[in-house]
Design a protein around this motif. Structure first.
Motif, mmCIF file in Angstrom:
data_model
loop_
_atom_site.group_PDB
_atom_site.id
_atom_site.type_symbol
_atom_site.label_atom_id
_atom_site.label_comp_id
_atom_site.label_asym_id
_atom_site.label_seq_id
_atom_site.Cartn_x
_atom_site.Cartn_y
_atom_site.Cartn_z
ATOM 1 N N ARG A 1 0.740 8.429 1.863
ATOM 2 C CA ARG A 1 -0.262 8.022 3.064
ATOM 3 C C ARG A 1 -0.440 8.840 4.211
ATOM 4 N NH1 ARG A 1 -1.059 2.199 1.510
ATOM 5 N NH2 ARG A 1 -2.138 1.889 3.354
ATOM 6 N N ARG B 1 -9.351 7.303 -0.832
ATOM 7 C CA ARG B 1 -8.379 7.354 0.288
ATOM 8 C C ARG B 1 -9.128 8.007 1.600
ATOM 9 N NH1 ARG B 1 -2.004 8.081 -1.312
ATOM 10 N NH2 ARG B 1 -1.841 5.841 -1.660
ATOM 11 N N THR C 1 -5.558 1.658 -2.287
ATOM 12 C CA THR C 1 -4.602 1.459 -1.456
ATOM 13 C C THR C 1 -4.399 3.003 -0.514
ATOM 14 O OG1 THR C 1 -3.023 2.754 -2.925
ATOM 15 C CG2 THR C 1 -2.768 0.472 -2.709
ATOM 16 N N GLY C 2 -4.625 2.873 0.813
ATOM 17 C CA GLY C 2 -4.533 3.968 1.720
ATOM 18 C C GLY C 2 -5.939 4.308 1.994
ATOM 19 N N SER C 3 -7.001 3.408 1.771
ATOM 20 C CA SER C 3 -8.415 3.577 1.846
ATOM 21 C C SER C 3 -8.849 3.461 3.306
ATOM 22 C CB SER C 3 -9.133 2.924 0.890
ATOM 23 O OG SER C 3 -9.054 1.536 0.984
ATOM 24 N N GLY D 1 0.767 2.386 -4.185
ATOM 25 C CA GLY D 1 0.322 2.686 -2.971
ATOM 26 C C GLY D 1 0.852 2.897 -1.594
ATOM 27 N N LEU E 1 -4.707 9.960 -4.642
ATOM 28 C CA LEU E 1 -3.817 8.808 -5.191
ATOM 29 C C LEU E 1 -2.387 9.382 -5.688
ATOM 30 C CD1 LEU E 1 -6.187 6.408 -6.922
ATOM 31 C CD2 LEU E 1 -4.883 5.797 -4.912
#
Length: 749
Positions: free
Chosen positions: A608, A397, A240-242, A604, A403
C-alpha cells in the motif's frame, strides 16, 4: 382517546413487553418528552423505562394511576428517528422490547451516569493584614495555600493543588467558609482516542491527496445524491488500496459543512483508532467534534460521547456496529465501511445487522447511506442489480500502484517432501527473512487463536473435547491449559490420555500462538507481536500495538480476523495466509464467498506504499474456485459463478432466510416439540415459506444444551416474520425448551 400530556405510556427495561401508563408529576412536565428515560414505580421497586407516547388507550380507574418518579437524563434517549428505528428493529428481528432498548441505550446512560466534573479554586475576597497575620499564627497551611492561590491568574484544579502542596482538604474548606477562596465546578468530557491523530499529540490537518479520475467520479456521484436530498443507498466498490476512505472523507466534509450529522461504521474495534485519527485530523481543525462509539470504551467515555451527540455538540460519530444507534442530530450521511463483514451482525438478541439497520435509518432520516467494500456482499450486489442501490466503482489503486503479486503454495507438496512438520512453507520463510533484512514489515494471518486446535491420542484416537459442548478444546501455550471457546471451560492439559493412559498425546492443528513460536525461530531477532482475542484483553492495547506497528517498532504482526481488513500500513510488503482454505470447510452456504473475501482483504494489506507488495497463500486445496478467483483478483468471475450456484438452490440473496433454533437439555423433548411446531407452521404458512429441517445444528451441543434448527425460506422476511411470531405466541412450548429466531443469519453453526 384524546392525547393527555398528564399521562404517558412507558415501556419498562425490566422485561415487560406491554407499555404501562403513568401520571406525570408537575415537576417533570417541562422536561419530559417521547423517548425520555424515566424512573417509575413497578412492583414495589424503582425501575427504568422509556416514554413511548403521551396519553394512553388503556382503561385506568380514577385515582389508581401511579406517578413516575423522575426524568433520568436531560435529553431523550430515543429521539424521534431512533423511536421509529426501535419499532422496526423489534418487528423485523422479532426481539423483545427489553433486548432492543438495552442495545440502543448504552448501559452508562441506563444507569443514570452523570457528567464528570472537576472542582476548581480561585481567590475571592482579599484578606486584611490582621486576618492574614491571624492565619499565619493559627493556620499556617491555610495561609500558605491562600498566598499561592492569590498569585495565580486563573482557577486551578482543587485536587491537583492540594496534592502538590501536601495540604489537607479541610484547610481549603476553611478558606472557602471564610470567603477567602471560591470553588467552581466544570464538566470535563472524557474523549476516547483523544491523542489518536498519528504520532502527533495535536490536531494537524490531514494532507490532502489529488483525487484519481475514478475517485473524483465517485465523489461527484455521492455529492449529487447528497445535494438532491432524500434517501438513497450507494455501493462504493473499490479494490483494496484504491482510496475509498478519501471518498468517504469528502462526503463527510460536505455534509458537516451543511450542518448535517454523520455516522461512520467500521467492522472491528481495531479499525476505529485509524479511522478516528483520519476523520479528526480532517475535521477538528475546523472545530467539528468527532466522538468514538464501541464496546471497549469505559462507561464514562460512552456517556460523554452520547451526551455530546444528544446535545448537538458533536456531529460525527465513528464506531463499531452499535454506533448505528448513536443519537446523531440532523443525520444526513451514514457510511458502512467493509459492508460485507459478518461482524456487523449481532449474535445476541436483537440479532440485527448493522449494515441493514444503517440503510433503514437512512430511510427514516431521508439521508444518504454509503456501503463500501473491495469485496461487496452478494446481497448488496443483488440490490445494485435490482436498481435498489446505486454503485460507484474504483478498479485501480491510487498512484497506479499494482495489486500485490500472489504466490500460491500447495501444502500437500510440502507434506510429501517431508516439510509438513512446519506450518510455514520454505517459500514463505525465505520471504519473511528477506523482508526483515530489508527493514520492511510483514503480516501473517491465521483465523484460529490458541496454540493448537486440539489434543489427540494417536493410540486410541481420543480427542480432548469439552464436557459441555460438542467441540474439541483448544490448547493454549501461555497457560498450559485447554480451553473451550464456546462456554469458557478450561482445565490443565493432560500429560496422559484419559481413555487409554498413553503418554503419546499430541497437539494437532494450528493456532496463532503456534505460528508466533515458529516464526520467532525463523526470525530470532525480529520484533513479533500477536493480535487475537486472547492477547487483546487490556483496554487500548489495540491502539498501542497498531501504533507501534505503524511507526516501525514491530517487524511482524501475527493475527486473526482483527488484522484482516481495513488497516493501512505503507511499509507492509508481505502478507502470508497460513491456512487459507480453513473457512471453506464449514457447513455454510456462504463458505466460498467468505473465503474469497478473506483472501482478497488480507492480500490487500500488502503493497500500500511506494514498494511493491507480495502475498503468499498456503492451502491444501489450491484449485478451489474461491482461491483461484482471489489469486487472479477476478471479482466478476467469482461473482458470476457464486450467484449461479445461489440461484440454482434459491439461497440468499434470491430469497430471505430465517433460522429458528431450539435448545434444551433433553434432545427427545426438543425433537417432539419441534415436530409439533413444524406441523403448525406448515399448515398455516406453508404457501408463503419453504421449511427445511428440523436437523441438529452443526455444533450440536453448547453448555450442556442440545441444539436443533429449522430454516424458513421466503421472498420477503418482513412479510412472514409477523405471522411466524404470532403463531409462536400461541404455541405452548415446554418450559425446558428455549427457542430463538434469527432473521437474515450470518452464523450457521
Amino acid at each position: 382517546m384524546k392525547t393527555d400530556t398528564r399521562i404517558v405510556e412507558v415501556i419498562a427495561l425490566s422485561g415487560f413487553d406491554t407499555p404501562l401508563a403513568y401520571a406525570v408529576p408537575p415537576t417533570c412536565a417541562g422536561e419530559l418528552d417521547v423517548g425520555s428515560l424515566v424512573r417509575i414505580p413497578l412492583r414495589r421497586r424503582s425501575e427504568l423505562g422509556v416514554v413511548l407516547r403521551f396519553g394512553t388507550d388503556q382503561v385506568v380507574p380514577p385515582g389508581k394511576l401511579k406517578m413516575l418518579f423522575e426524568v433520568v437524563q436531560p435529553y431523550p434517549v430515543l429521539p424521534p428517528d431512533l423511536m421509529k428505528l426501535y419499532h422496526w428493529v423489534r418487528e423485523y428481528y422479532s426481539a423483545t422490547p427489553e433486548a432492543v432498548l438495552e442495545t440502543m441505550i448504552p448501559v452508562a446512560i441506563r444507569r443514570g451516569m452523570k457528567a464528570k466534573t472537576r472542582r476548581y479554586i480561585v481567590a475571592a475576597k482579599a484578606p486584611t493584614a490582621g486576618e492574614l497575620e491571624a492565619l499565619e499564627k493559627r493556620a499556617p497551611k491555610q495561609a500558605e495555600l491562600l498566598r499561592f492561590i492569590r498569585q495565580q491568574l486563573k482557577p486551578l484544579p482543587r485536587a491537583d493543588i492540594l496534592k502538590r502542596m501536601k495540604i489537607s482538604a479541610s484547610a481549603c474548606d476553611g478558606l472557602v467558609a471564610k470567603g477567602f477562596l471560591r470553588e467552581t465546578e466544570t464538566e470535563e468530557e472524557r474523549i476516547a482516542y483523544e491523542d489518536e491523530l498519528g504520532e502527533a499529540e495535536t490536531v494537524v490537518p490531514e494532507e490532502r491527496h489529488d483525487l484519481t479520475e475514478e475517485q473524483n467520479a465517485a465523489v461527484c456521484s455521492i455529492k449529487a445524491a447528497i445535494d438532491q436530498g432524500g434517501f438513497s443507498t450507494r455501493l462504493l466498490h473499490g479494490v483494496t488500496g484504491s482510496g475509498k476512505t478519501e471518498v468517504y472523507l469528502n462526503a463527510v466534509e460536505q455534509v458537516v459543512a451543511e450542518g448535517g450529522g454523520v455516522i461512520f461504521l467500521v467492522p472491528e474495534v481495531a479499525l476505529a483508532p485509524q479511522t478516528v485519527g483520519r476523520v479528526r485530523a480532517r475535521l477538528e481543525a475546523r472545530g467539528v467534534h468527532t466522538v468514538v462509539w464501541h464496546s471497549h470504551l469505559s462507561g464514562g467515555e460512552r456517556y460523554d460521547a452520547w451526551k455530546a451527540l444528544a446535545s448537538g455538540e458533536a456531529h460525527v460519530v465513528v464506531g463499531a456496529r452499535s454506533a448505528v444507534f448513536a443519537p446523531v442530530q440532523n443525520l444526513k450521511l451514514l457510511i458502512v465501511d467493509e459492508e460485507h463483514e459478518p461482524s456487523y451482525k449481532q449474535e445476541d438478541s436483537p440479532r440485527y445487522h448493522g449494515r441493514d439497520v444503517a440503510v433503514y435509518r437512512a430511510l427514516i432520516n431521508q439521508a444518504v447511506c454509503i456501503l463500501g467494500s473491495a469485496t461487496p456482499s452478494l446481497e448488496s450486489l443483488y440490490n445494485v442489480e435490482r436498481k435498489k442501490y446505486g454503485v460507484d466503482r474504483i478498479l485501480n489503486r491510487v498512484d497506479d500502484r499494482e495489486l500485490p503479486r500472489i504466490h500460491l503454495i500447495d501444502m500437500r507438496r510440502e507434506d510429501l517432501q517431508g516439510k509438513g512438520a512446519s506450518p510455514i512453507s520454505r517459500t514463505l520463510a525465505d520471504m519473511l527473512i528477506d523482508r526483515f533484512e530489508k527493514k520492511e514489515q510483514s503480516i501473517l494471518f491465521l483465523n484460529r487463536r490458541g496454540f493448537s486446535t486440539s489434543l489427540l491420542c494417536p493410540d486410541c484416537g481420543h480427542v480432548m473435547s469439552c464436557e459441555h459442548c460438542s467441540l474439541p478444546m483448544t490448547f493454549h501455550r501461555t497457560d498450559g491449559k485447554i480451553h473451550c471457546h464456546l462456554c469458557g471451560e478450561e482445565r490443565p492439559a493432560p500429560y496422559k490420555c484419559p481413555e487409554c493412559r498413553s503418554v503419546n498425546i499430541r497437539k494437532r492443528g494450528l493456532g496463532t500462538q503456534k505460528i508466533e513460536d515458529v516464526v520467532q525461530k525463523i526470525l530470532p531477532r525480529a520484533r513479533i507481536v500477536r493480535m487475537d482475542a486472547d492477547s487483546m484483553s487490556k483496554k487500548n492495547l489495540y491502539r498501542k500495538i497498531l501504533n507501534d506497528f505503524r511507526i516501525g517498532k514491530i517487524d511482524l504482526l501475527v493475527g486473526t480476523q482483527m488484522i484482516a481488513k481495513g488497516l493501512d500500513f505503507p511499509n507492509v510488503t508481505l502478507v502470508g495466509l497460513v491456512d487459507a482454505d480453513r473457512s471453506l470447510h464449514v457447513e455454510d452456504f456462504r463458505a466460498a464467498e467468505r473465503t474469497f473475501q478473506l483472501i482478497v482483504q488480507v492480500s490487500g494489506r500488502s503493497g500500500r506504499g511506494d514498494r511493491a507488495g507480495e502475498v503468499v497463500i498456503q492451502t491444501h486445496t489450491p484449485h478451489a474456485p474461491p482461491i483461484q478467483f482471489a489469486r487472479q483478483s477476478d471479482f466478476e468471475g467469482f461473482l458470476l459463478e457464486e450467484l449461479e450456484q445461489r440461484r440454482e438452490f434459491n439461497y440468499p440473496p434470491f430469497r430471505h432466510l430465517i433460522r429458528h433454533l431450539f435448545r434444551g437439555r433433553n434432545p427427545d423433548k426438543i425433537t417432539f416439540f419441534v415436530e409439533q411446531w413444524v406441523k403448525l407452521v406448515q399448515a398455516e404458512l406453508g404457501e408463503q415459506i419453504e421449511i427445511r429441517g428440523p436437523a441438529p445444528a452443526p455444533i450440536e451441543k453448547i453448555r450442556d444444551e442440545y441444539r436443533f434448527q429449522l430454516w424458513y425460506f421466503a421472498p420477503s422476511a418482513s412479510k412472514v416474520i409477523g405471522p411466524i411470531r404470532q403463531l409462536r405466541q400461541g404455541f405452548k412450548m415446554d418450559k425446558d425448551v428455549i427457542d430463538l429466531i434469527d432473521v437474515d443469519p450470518m452464523n450457521m453453526s
